[in-house]
Write an enzyme that holds these catalytic residues in place. Structure first.
Site, short mmCIF file in Angstrom:
data_model
loop_
_atom_site.label_atom_id
_atom_site.label_comp_id
_atom_site.label_asym_id
_atom_site.label_seq_id
_atom_site.Cartn_x
_atom_site.Cartn_y
_atom_site.Cartn_z
N LYS A 80 -5.42 -25.17 22.32
CA LYS A 80 -6.76 -25.34 21.74
C LYS A 80 -7.74 -25.83 22.79
O LYS A 80 -8.83 -25.32 22.94
CB LYS A 80 -6.73 -26.34 20.58
CG LYS A 80 -6.14 -25.84 19.29
CD LYS A 80 -7.05 -24.94 18.48
CE LYS A 80 -6.88 -23.48 18.70
NZ LYS A 80 -5.62 -22.85 18.63
N ASN B 297 -14.18 -15.10 -7.41
CA ASN B 297 -13.69 -15.60 -6.13
C ASN B 297 -12.83 -16.82 -6.44
O ASN B 297 -13.28 -17.75 -7.10
CB ASN B 297 -14.84 -16.00 -5.20
CG ASN B 297 -14.32 -16.60 -3.90
OD1 ASN B 297 -13.25 -16.21 -3.42
ND2 ASN B 297 -15.04 -17.57 -3.36
N GLY B 298 -11.56 -16.80 -6.00
CA GLY B 298 -10.65 -17.93 -6.27
C GLY B 298 -9.25 -17.40 -6.53
O GLY B 298 -8.96 -16.22 -6.29
N CYS C 102 -13.37 -14.56 -1.12
CA CYS C 102 -14.19 -13.36 -1.36
C CYS C 102 -15.64 -13.81 -1.51
O CYS C 102 -15.97 -14.98 -1.30
CB CYS C 102 -13.74 -12.68 -2.65
SG CYS C 102 -12.00 -12.32 -2.68
N HIS D 45 10.93 -34.87 34.77
CA HIS D 45 11.56 -33.79 35.55
C HIS D 45 10.52 -32.99 36.33
O HIS D 45 10.70 -31.79 36.57
CB HIS D 45 12.35 -32.87 34.61
CG HIS D 45 13.43 -33.59 33.87
ND1 HIS D 45 14.58 -34.05 34.47
CD2 HIS D 45 13.50 -34.00 32.58
CE1 HIS D 45 15.33 -34.68 33.58
NE2 HIS D 45 14.70 -34.66 32.42
N LYS E 155 -10.41 -12.31 19.30
CA LYS E 155 -9.80 -12.91 18.11
C LYS E 155 -8.46 -12.25 17.81
O LYS E 155 -7.51 -12.90 17.41
CB LYS E 155 -10.72 -12.75 16.89
CG LYS E 155 -10.17 -13.38 15.62
CD LYS E 155 -9.92 -14.87 15.78
CE LYS E 155 -9.22 -15.47 14.60
NZ LYS E 155 -8.77 -16.86 14.90
N GLU F 62 0.31 -26.69 21.04
CA GLU F 62 -0.88 -26.16 20.33
C GLU F 62 -2.13 -26.95 20.72
O GLU F 62 -3.19 -26.37 20.93
CB GLU F 62 -0.65 -26.20 18.83
CG GLU F 62 -1.81 -25.76 17.97
CD GLU F 62 -2.33 -24.36 18.26
OE1 GLU F 62 -1.66 -23.59 18.99
OE2 GLU F 62 -3.44 -24.03 17.80
N ARG G 132 -17.34 -13.18 4.68
CA ARG G 132 -16.37 -13.88 3.81
C ARG G 132 -15.19 -12.98 3.48
O ARG G 132 -14.18 -13.44 2.95
CB ARG G 132 -17.03 -14.31 2.51
CG ARG G 132 -18.13 -15.32 2.60
CD ARG G 132 -18.72 -15.59 1.24
NE ARG G 132 -17.75 -16.20 0.37
CZ ARG G 132 -17.54 -17.52 0.29
NH1 ARG G 132 -18.25 -18.33 1.06
NH2 ARG G 132 -16.63 -18.03 -0.50
N GLU H 127 -8.42 -23.20 25.68
CA GLU H 127 -9.07 -21.91 25.35
C GLU H 127 -10.55 -22.09 24.97
O GLU H 127 -11.31 -21.14 25.07
CB GLU H 127 -8.32 -21.17 24.26
CG GLU H 127 -8.37 -21.76 22.88
CD GLU H 127 -7.67 -20.87 21.86
OE1 GLU H 127 -7.83 -19.63 21.89
OE2 GLU H 127 -6.93 -21.41 21.03
N TRP I 141 -11.65 -10.21 -0.11
CA TRP I 141 -10.66 -10.55 0.92
C TRP I 141 -9.39 -10.76 0.13
O TRP I 141 -9.17 -11.81 -0.46
CB TRP I 141 -11.09 -11.82 1.66
CG TRP I 141 -10.12 -12.24 2.71
CD1 TRP I 141 -9.01 -13.02 2.54
CD2 TRP I 141 -10.12 -11.89 4.09
NE1 TRP I 141 -8.35 -13.18 3.72
CE2 TRP I 141 -8.99 -12.50 4.69
CE3 TRP I 141 -10.94 -11.11 4.88
CZ2 TRP I 141 -8.70 -12.37 6.04
CZ3 TRP I 141 -10.65 -10.99 6.23
CH2 TRP I 141 -9.54 -11.60 6.79
C1 AGP Z 1 -5.14 -19.08 19.38
O1 AGP Z 1 -6.19 -19.97 19.13
C2 AGP Z 1 -5.62 -17.71 19.78
N1 AGP Z 1 -6.59 -17.22 18.88
C3 AGP Z 1 -4.45 -16.76 20.07
O2 AGP Z 1 -3.46 -17.45 20.81
C4 AGP Z 1 -3.76 -16.17 18.81
O3 AGP Z 1 -3.04 -17.16 18.15
C5 AGP Z 1 -2.81 -15.05 19.27
O4 AGP Z 1 -3.58 -14.05 19.89
C6 AGP Z 1 -2.00 -14.44 18.12
O5 AGP Z 1 -2.85 -13.84 17.19
P1 AGP Z 1 -2.24 -13.41 15.76
O6 AGP Z 1 -1.82 -14.65 15.08
O7 AGP Z 1 -3.38 -12.73 15.06
O8 AGP Z 1 -1.09 -12.50 16.03
#
Ligand code: AGP
Length: 614
Positions: A491, A96-97, A2, A510, A609, A487, A27, A494, A72
């Site tokens: 990363k 905040n905490g 927060c 394979h 996002k 993952e 925040r 993307e 938050w």
């Molecule tokens: C991953 O770095 C991306 N931001 C994306 O794959 C994300 O994980 C995916 O859209 C799922 O989002 P969520 O966890 O908010 O459901």
């Protein structure tokens, strides 16, 4: 995470508090409030953003001292009652905490006659302050001065706090204190500012004093005095902040993603704080509405998620099967929702979603529930849509994640899955108290292990620079490291736009092996464990095709460098926990590669996002 603010000066406090809170909205922003002290405390709180709070304020609020908060939520839904400031008679506090022992303190205060209005941990602080200042819930006269009441209260708190306190009978005085939660003081011309970070008051002053852990400060008459936990005066240095506002929001980091990678030591800690009973070797998940009987008879788990959250779910699969002996499937939301899943009431559905708003995940979970499945969610956003359509919610406490690329939300999802799998394992009698204790002791060291990786990031940056021109990257791992390979590839692709693929290491022969050339970096996650020797064989396979091998390995592994080109190290930890640390290495590898390539790291092309549409 927060944001708190405070002001003591000669100007009307309310507009300054509102303006300061607006600078902290990044925040957290599910609710907000201010309290201004004039002849008495005047408090205004609402859900929503700071502009919503501003819209309910009367004109010309009198008072030149006040505190404010943008929330938050971590404890209690985002609503007006749970928003800060929290009051106890003529005492107001913003915080905040996370207060880890708040339930025990709350019980005692209720026993002393205090009436709680909110579900928050912070309200405990307000009533404790009142109790120490007035001697009890019906006390009328002061038993001590306010700073003594604050010091007595702080000694009872376990967990983290940055607080600002006002008392109606102490005009002109604000007290602040911190432990494991950021707090800074701005020294203006005849006015003093307090806040969670400098962005809130930079337009007023760049002269800043950083409050250290266990310090308390008295702010009045345009000056500030600092004291340590025992009440001894402390002399503090003033720092001149050269950052601009945008840099300050990133706490001086170049990108939110790098800031959020660095926040993982604290966000991992906050996610397991107050939930681990090392002595009994158990995990306390009060928010889980599933009976032990249901856990014992659970036939299958169905994890539903997308993207990075799906990768976290795959780690969960290995954990639930290995630790708790529960068959686990992991499906993407987009596939599950249009498939013909064989699920029923005996199946537990776990939705993993940072935002709690991903359309495919929401639709899939609705589908699963229509088949009678019990459903829980692991999410980072209190009050998000998923939380209103589920039986239990387990919150990660990563705080707002601004960078499109998920980082701290991923590692805190993993922490939550480890805790859940361990809890199920213990209830199903699949894990001894001894083994569970060993895992939990190692889990509590993970924040420090992450910090060691962050302190050694230069090696990772150099590796990123060396291969930033690669056209293809492969990431390989086995067992729990296979999802981490996926993952790591996600990363990299993307944010750096390099084509990257994650593979189960045993699968290379394979087909994918045909793609390797002497210009192809292959990241091999070869941390110590039951698949280590097999990983070495895969590495030799890859080297035999002249590809470049970058190994992620334990610090004490002296064997690996004989077979690879680069070694990126993680501290030695429990075999089951090394994926958490390896993922931090791969986040940094992706970040520095994208930096070297001049990519738009916080807002990569074509991505959002939160994917709230199909
Ligand atoms: C991953 O770095 C991306 N931001 C994306 O794959 C994300 O994980 C995916 O859209 C799922 O989002 P969520 O966890 O908010 O459901």
């Amino acid at each position: 995470m927060c944001g708190i603010v405070g002001y003591v000066g000669e100007k009307p406090a309310a507009p300054i508090l509102i303006d300061s809170l607006k600078k902290l909205e990044y925040r957290g922003y599910d609710s907000a409030g201010i309290c201004v002290l004039n002849d008495s405390l005047k408090t205004y709180k609402t859900t929503g953003k700071i502009v919503d709070l501003e819209s309910i304020l009367p004109q010309g609020i009198e008072g030149t001292i006040g505190i404010g908060h943008t929330r938050w939520a971590t404890h209690g839904k985002p609503n007006t009652v749970n928003s800060h400031p929290h009051l106890s008679r003529d005492i107001a506090v913003v915080h905040n905490g996370i207060i880890e022992n708040y339930l025990e303190l709350k019980e005692n205060l209720i026993g002393d006659g205090y009436i709680f209005k909110s579900e928050t941990d912070t309200e405990v602080i307000a009533h404790l302050l009142h109790s120490h200042l007035y001697g009890g819930s019906d006390g009328q006269s002061k038993k001590c001065d306010l700073i003594t009441a604050v010091q007595k209260t702080l000694r009872m708190l376990e967990g983290s706090y940055a607080i600002a306190v006002l008392c109606g009978s102490e005009p002109g005085l604000m007290i602040i204190a911190r432990k494991d939660s950021p707090l800074v003081v701005g020294i203006g011309d005849g006015e003093i500012f307090a806040a969670s970070d400098v962005t809130s008051f930079l337009q007023h002053t760049r002269n800043v004093v950083f409050v250290d852990d266990n310090e308390v400060a008295l702010i009045r008459n345009g000056s500030v005095e600092f004291f340590d936990a025992d009440g001894n005066p402390v002399t503090k240095e003033t720092t001149k902040i050269e950052w601009d506002i945008e840099a300050a929001e990133k706490a001086g980091y170049e990108h939110f993603m790098l800031k959020e990678i660095h926040e993982q030591a604290s966000s991992v800690h906050d996610t397991f704080a107050g939930k681990i009973s090392e002595m009994e070797g158990t995990v306390i998940l009060d928010e889980l509405n599933i009976s032990d009987e249901q856990i014992r008879h659970m036939s299958r788990i169905e994890i539903i998620a997308c993207g990075t959250s799906w990768n976290a779910g795959l780690v969960g699969k290995y954990l639930f099967e290995q630790l708790a002996g529960i068959h686990t499937d992991v499906d993407t939301g987009s596939e599950f929702r249009y498939g013909y899943p064989v699920v029923c009431g005996e199946v537990l559905t776990i939705a993993i979603t940072q935002s709690g708003e991903t359309a495919d995940t929401l639709a899939a979970v609705r589908g699963a529930r229509s088949y009678g499945c019990q459903a829980i969610a692991i999410t980072n956003v209190v009050g998000s849509t998923i939380t209103r359509e589920i039986d239990s919610v387990l919150y990660t406490r990563a705080g707002p994640e601004i960078g499109v690329a998920a980082t701290k939300s991923f590692t805190t999802q993993l922490i939550t899955l480890y805790m859940l799998a361990l809890k199920f394992a213990r209830i199903r009698g699949k894990m001894s108290a001894e083994d569970s204790k060993n895992l939990l002791v190692a889990l509590k060291k993970i924040p420090a292990d992450i910090q060691k990786i962050l302190n050694n990031k230069a090696v990772i940056q150099e590796c990123a620079r060396q291969f930033a021109d690669a056209e293809d990257y492969f990431f390989i791992g086995r067992h729990l490291n296979y999802p981490i390979a996926l993952e790591g590839a996600l990363k990299l692709k993307e944010i750096s736009y390099i084509h990257a693929e994650g593979y189960a290491a045993g699968e290379l022969k394979h087909g994918p092996l045909a793609l390797l050339t002497d210009k192809t970096p292959v990241v091999a996650i070869a941390t110590k464990g039951h698949t280590y020797d097999k990983m070495l064989s895969n590495i030799k396979e890859v080297k035999a095709r002249d590809a470049i091998v970058i190994a992620v390995a334990n610090k004490d592994d002296t064997e690996i460098e004989k077979y690879v080109d680069v070694v990126l190290r993680i501290p030695r930890t429990h075999e089951l926990l090394s994926p958490i640390l390896s993922s931090v290495v791969l986040q940094l590898l992706a970040y520095y590669t994208a930096l070297e390539r001049g990519c738009s790291i916080d807002k990569p092309r074509n991505l959002a996002k939160s994917v709230t549409v199909e």
